[in-house]
Design an enzyme around this catalytic site. Structure first.
Site, mmCIF file in Angstrom:
data_model
loop_
_atom_site.group_PDB
_atom_site.id
_atom_site.type_symbol
_atom_site.label_atom_id
_atom_site.label_comp_id
_atom_site.label_asym_id
_atom_site.label_seq_id
_atom_site.Cartn_x
_atom_site.Cartn_y
_atom_site.Cartn_z
ATOM 1 N N SER A 136 27.982 18.214 43.810
ATOM 2 C CA SER A 136 28.838 17.550 42.821
ATOM 3 C C SER A 136 29.549 16.383 43.485
ATOM 4 O O SER A 136 29.785 16.397 44.699
ATOM 5 C CB SER A 136 29.880 18.542 42.288
ATOM 6 O OG SER A 136 30.900 17.881 41.565
ATOM 7 N N TYR A 149 36.258 24.687 44.142
ATOM 8 C CA TYR A 149 34.956 24.213 43.666
ATOM 9 C C TYR A 149 34.453 23.070 44.548
ATOM 10 O O TYR A 149 33.291 23.058 44.967
ATOM 11 C CB TYR A 149 35.094 23.757 42.219
ATOM 12 C CG TYR A 149 33.866 23.126 41.623
ATOM 13 C CD1 TYR A 149 32.827 23.910 41.128
ATOM 14 C CD2 TYR A 149 33.745 21.730 41.534
ATOM 15 C CE1 TYR A 149 31.692 23.327 40.564
ATOM 16 C CE2 TYR A 149 32.624 21.144 40.971
ATOM 17 C CZ TYR A 149 31.595 21.942 40.493
ATOM 18 O OH TYR A 149 30.477 21.368 39.945
ATOM 19 N N ALA A 151 35.212 22.410 47.627
ATOM 20 C CA ALA A 151 34.856 22.925 48.948
ATOM 21 C C ALA A 151 33.491 23.599 48.925
ATOM 22 O O ALA A 151 32.667 23.412 49.822
ATOM 23 C CB ALA A 151 35.925 23.912 49.418
ATOM 24 N N LYS A 153 31.027 23.009 46.849
ATOM 25 C CA LYS A 153 29.979 22.008 46.658
ATOM 26 C C LYS A 153 29.759 21.188 47.928
ATOM 27 O O LYS A 153 28.647 20.696 48.174
ATOM 28 C CB LYS A 153 30.315 21.107 45.472
ATOM 29 C CG LYS A 153 30.234 21.819 44.124
ATOM 30 C CD LYS A 153 28.847 22.425 43.890
ATOM 31 C CE LYS A 153 28.698 22.999 42.494
ATOM 32 N NZ LYS A 153 27.352 23.548 42.255
ATOM 33 N N ILE A 181 28.940 14.857 33.652
ATOM 34 C CA ILE A 181 27.794 14.915 32.763
ATOM 35 C C ILE A 181 28.212 15.640 31.488
ATOM 36 O O ILE A 181 28.964 16.627 31.542
ATOM 37 C CB ILE A 181 26.618 15.658 33.433
ATOM 38 C CG1 ILE A 181 26.334 15.064 34.820
ATOM 39 C CG2 ILE A 181 25.375 15.607 32.550
ATOM 40 C CD1 ILE A 181 25.985 13.599 34.843
#
Length: 241
Positions: A136, A149, A151, A153, A181
């Site tokens: 991401s 999140y 971290a 990714k 997205i």
């Protein structure tokens, strides 16, 4: 086009917006697709929507290495694993509650590791097999509200680089790093601060699931035969602005 004719593709997070678009992209070129997702009802809807006899579904939470191993053993030989499954949860940074961190690492990173380890012995390596992870832009930009999140990714990128070396030359390992997205997962972000976020994007719009799916399909194609260990950012230019 039938670049993937007869090839088996496993897509985790297959009931999500990007998962559905990715399945369609492979089906258009002759692949057989197994969609794995926790949401059994949504899986059935996606299968009906795709309308192909070459679509198979499996409801699973990918919670243990043993579960991941069974999935891959039952699907082998697998040409490509596209691992999109993940959890996007706001992080309150509460010192008395480690739950958000634990869930973020388990659902975004640990299951990626387990699926990759399970994939290796089940890969169809008559030509180099493909493994594509979902990272991401949160790992590049940071995310004030989603620290755990981001971290996790970031960990995906490290895993991609390491496994690209470990699995070479039989498996090419890459990742995509989507920006914002338009999917069910991003609905609340768009509702809360969509216009402010859009203003930062040079292309002045949010991305569509098909724009991620096309990059994933490319990474799994013969056209990407000399690409491994890379993370491709697909974000409308926001990380370069």
């Amino acid at each position: 086009m039938t670049n993937f004719a007869g090839k088996r593709i496993v897509i985790t997070g297959g009931a999500g917006g990007i998962g559905t678009a990715t399945a369609r992209a492979f089906l258009e070129q002759g692949a057989h697709v197994l969609l794995v997702d926790l949401d059994e009802e949504r899986l059935a809807e996606v299968k009906a929507m795709l309308g192909h006899t070459r679509v198979f579904t499996l409801a699973s939470d990918l919670a243990t290495a043993a579960i991941c191993a069974r999935i891959m053993q039952n699907a082998k030989p697998v040409y490509a694993l596209v691992h999109l499954a993940g959890l996007f949860e706001r992080d309150p940074l509460d010192p008395d509650d480690h739950g958000v961190w634990d869930r973020a690492i388990a659902a975004n990173l640990t299951n990626a590791y387990d699926m990759a380890v399970a994939f290796q012995p089940c890969a169809d390596t008559r030509e180099p097999a493909r493994l594509v992870f979902a990272s991401s832009v949160a790992f590049r930009r940071g995310s004030a509200s989603y620290a755990a999140y981001g971290a996790a990714k970031g960990g995906i990128v490290g895993l991609t680089r390491s496994l690209a070396r470990r699995f070479a030359p039989d498996i090419l390992v890459n990742a995509v790093a989507p920006g914002l997205i338009v999917t069910r997962m991003s609905e609340h972000v768009i509702a809360e601060r969509g216009e402010a976020y859009r203003a930062e994007i040079p292309l002045q719009r949010f991305g569509q699931p098909e724009e991620i799916a096309s990059v994933i399909r490319f990474l799994c194609s013969r056209d990407a035969s000399y690409i491994t260990g890379q993370t491709i950012t697909v974000d409308g230019g926001i990380t370069n602005a």
